[in-house]
Design an enzyme around this catalytic site. Structure first.
Site, PDB file in Angstrom:
ATOM      1  CG  HIS A 120       7.158   6.180 -10.432  1.00 46.35           C
ATOM      2  ND1 HIS A 120       6.990   4.842 -10.718  1.00 46.35           N
ATOM      3  CD2 HIS A 120       6.567   6.392  -9.224  1.00 46.35           C
ATOM      4  CE1 HIS A 120       6.315   4.283  -9.726  1.00 46.35           C
ATOM      5  NE2 HIS A 120       6.043   5.191  -8.808  1.00 46.35           N
TER       6      HIS A 120
ATOM      7  CD  GLU B 153       8.024   5.899  -5.046  1.00 47.68           C
ATOM      8  OE1 GLU B 153       6.985   6.044  -4.388  1.00 47.68           O
ATOM      9  OE2 GLU B 153       8.020   5.740  -6.283  1.00 47.68           O
TER      10      GLU B 153
ATOM     11  CE  LYS C 115       1.942   3.943  -8.540  1.00 50.90           C
ATOM     12  NZ  LYS C 115       2.656   2.735  -8.214  1.00 50.90           N
TER      13      LYS C 115
ATOM     14  CG  ASN D  99       2.118   8.017  -8.521  1.00 46.06           C
ATOM     15  OD1 ASN D  99       1.384   8.338  -9.458  1.00 46.06           O
ATOM     16  ND2 ASN D  99       3.157   7.219  -8.662  1.00 46.06           N
TER      17      ASN D  99
ATOM     18  CD  GLU E 238       4.530   2.121 -11.320  1.00 49.35           C
ATOM     19  OE1 GLU E 238       3.806   3.035 -11.728  1.00 49.35           O
ATOM     20  OE2 GLU E 238       4.346   1.542 -10.223  1.00 49.35           O
TER      21      GLU E 238
ATOM     22  CB  SER F 242       3.640  -1.002   0.394  1.00 45.08           C
ATOM     23  OG  SER F 242       3.602  -1.732  -0.824  1.00 45.08           O
TER      24      SER F 242
ATOM     25  N   GLY G 254       1.098   5.629  -3.394  1.00 42.89           N
ATOM     26  CA  GLY G 254       0.406   5.188  -4.595  1.00 42.89           C
ATOM     27  C   GLY G 254      -0.983   4.684  -4.265  1.00 42.89           C
ATOM     28  N   GLY G 255      -1.123   3.371  -4.189  1.00 43.92           N
ATOM     29  CA  GLY G 255      -2.422   2.721  -4.004  1.00 43.92           C
ATOM     30  C   GLY G 255      -3.288   3.349  -2.921  1.00 43.92           C
TER      31      GLY G 255
ATOM     32  N   GLY H  31       3.684  -1.121  -4.609  1.00 44.90           N
ATOM     33  CA  GLY H  31       2.487  -1.871  -4.987  1.00 44.90           C
ATOM     34  C   GLY H  31       2.514  -3.334  -4.552  1.00 44.90           C
TER      35      GLY H  31
END
Ligand code: PGA
Length: 253
Positions: free
Chosen positions: A95, A167, A11, A9, A97, A212, A233-234, A173
């Site tokens: 998601h 999640e 983002k 992802n 967010e 994470s 993600g990151g 994150g």
């Protein structure tokens, strides 16, 4: 045995050029192994570029969101059919967010899930509790509510063509990954909720963990019986790290 699925992802980052570069670097960093499915989910405006960069490879294109409606006067929105037309096969739905920052409630998430399937996209349905809810001991209740909102609207058969990502919001994150045992407990709950309606679909669906995920914790997570991959993600913004996560996945089955 369910084939692992690792989704990146990306983002809201980068430019068309940097997204294409990241796609190329990701392809280079991945080994030729085909024992898992790998999806990358760039921002809408980078989809075509990234699609071009991964063309002919086994990496699959996905999007991060879609509109619940099909077509018409919905300024600023992007439909499932448009995503499909850009080459997407997957789309992230609900998601945390989107839920927290853009007011997406369970009912809207259910409509997006169904809109994705109408457009022949596989939804990656995100579920997860906040830190506050976990502290109050409500994790199971929240995830069950989020799951049933979609299950009641779409029906169990729809989960034959879907993926779910657990999640926990407190892990996204933050660097605070859920332990493999914490994640497994919720994954088992999700699978047993589905099994109560259809054992075959529950056994076949892929349940991803997100929050994470890194190369250093991926293998332990993916080793758990009900964790069938990750929503990353990151770490998916770094090709080497993402490829290492994919390798950790392959090593764990
Ligand atoms: P993270 O994000 O891996 O950076 O925690 C996961 C996600 O939001 O899907």
């Amino acid at each position: 045995m369910r084939q692992l699925l690792i989704a990146g992802n990306w983002k809201m980052h980068g430019t068309r050029a940097s997204a294409a570069r990241l796609a190329g670097e990701t392809l280079q960093a991945l080994d030729a192994s085909t024992d898992r499915d790998i999806v990358v989910c760039p921002p809408f405006v980078h989809l075509v570029e990234v699609g071009r960069a991964i063309q002919g490879s086994s990496v699959i294109l996905g999007a991060q969101n879609l509109c619940a409606e099909e077509d018409g006067a919905y300024t600023g929105e992007v439909s499932g059919a448009m995503l499909r037309d850009c080459g997407c096969r997957y789309v992230i739905v609900g998601h945390s967010e989107r839920r927290a920052l853009y007011g997406e409630n369970d009912a809207l998430v259910a409509r997006k899930f169904m809109a994705a399937q109408r457009a022949s996209l596989t939804p990656i349905l995100c579920l997860g509790e906040t830190l506050e809810q976990r502290r109050r001991g409500q994790s199971r209740e929240v995830v069950t509510r989020q799951l049933h909102a979609v299950l009641d609207a779409a029906g169990i058969a729809a989960f034959g063509q879907a993926t779910i990502a657990y999640e926990p919001v407190w892990a996204i994150g933050t660097g605070n990954t859920a332990t493999p045992e914490q994640a497994q407990e919720v994954h088992a709950l999700i699978r047993s909720s589905l099994a109560a309606q259809d054992a075959k679909i529950a056994a076949a669906i892929r349940l991803l963990y997100g929050g994470s995920v890194k190369a250093s914790n991926a293998a332990a997570l993916f080793h758990m019986p009900d964790i069938d991959g990750g929503l990353v993600g990151g770490a998916s913004l770094q090709a080497q790290e993402f490829a290492a996560i994919c390798r950790a996945g392959a090593a764990s089955i």
